[in-house]
Design a protein around this motif. Structure first.
Motif: not given
Length: 116
Positions: A80-86, A88-98
């Motif tokens: 899950v990306f919260f800013e421009v992908k690249g 410097d982007s902030k992200y966290t992982s998400v399970t495939k189920l969710r």
């Protein structure tokens, strides 16, 4: 006449739905909040944790992580990306189920925003 400007210290007095992209709930009430340019760890009571985890603004993406559904830019490849992908982007992982359900929620928010 002197007017004092009220400044808000986002590191101590953040607004959960506005300033936080995601948070992680740890052991013994320790919650780690992640914002655009900061992250803060706070001890919270069980009641406070229940209150923030049951709210509609955040969605549980894995066992201990909740994301702000209004701050999501993109969901791709289990992330899950919260800013421009690249780099410097902030992200966290998400399970495939969710991941599928989260995509539906983000699409609903976009549709609601387009109506306004």
């Amino acid at each position: 006449m002197t007017v004092a400007l009220e400044t808000r210290n986002s590191y101590e007095n953040f607004v959960l739905e506005k300033d936080i992209m995601y948070f992680r709930v740890g052991e013994h009430g320790l919650v780690s909040f992640h914002g655009k340019n900061f992250h803060i760890k706070k001890r919270m009571s069980t009641e406070q944790i229940i209150e923030i985890t049951t709210g509609s603004a955040f969605f549980k993406v894995n066992t201990d992580c909740y994301v702000n559904t209004h701050k999501i830019v993109q969901i791709q490849d289990g992330k899950v990306f919260f800013e421009v992908k690249g780099a410097d982007s902030k992200y966290t992982s998400v399970t495939k189920l969710r991941q599928y359900r989260l995509k539906e929620i983000v699409q609903q928010h976009k549709a609601e925003a387009a109506k306004k």
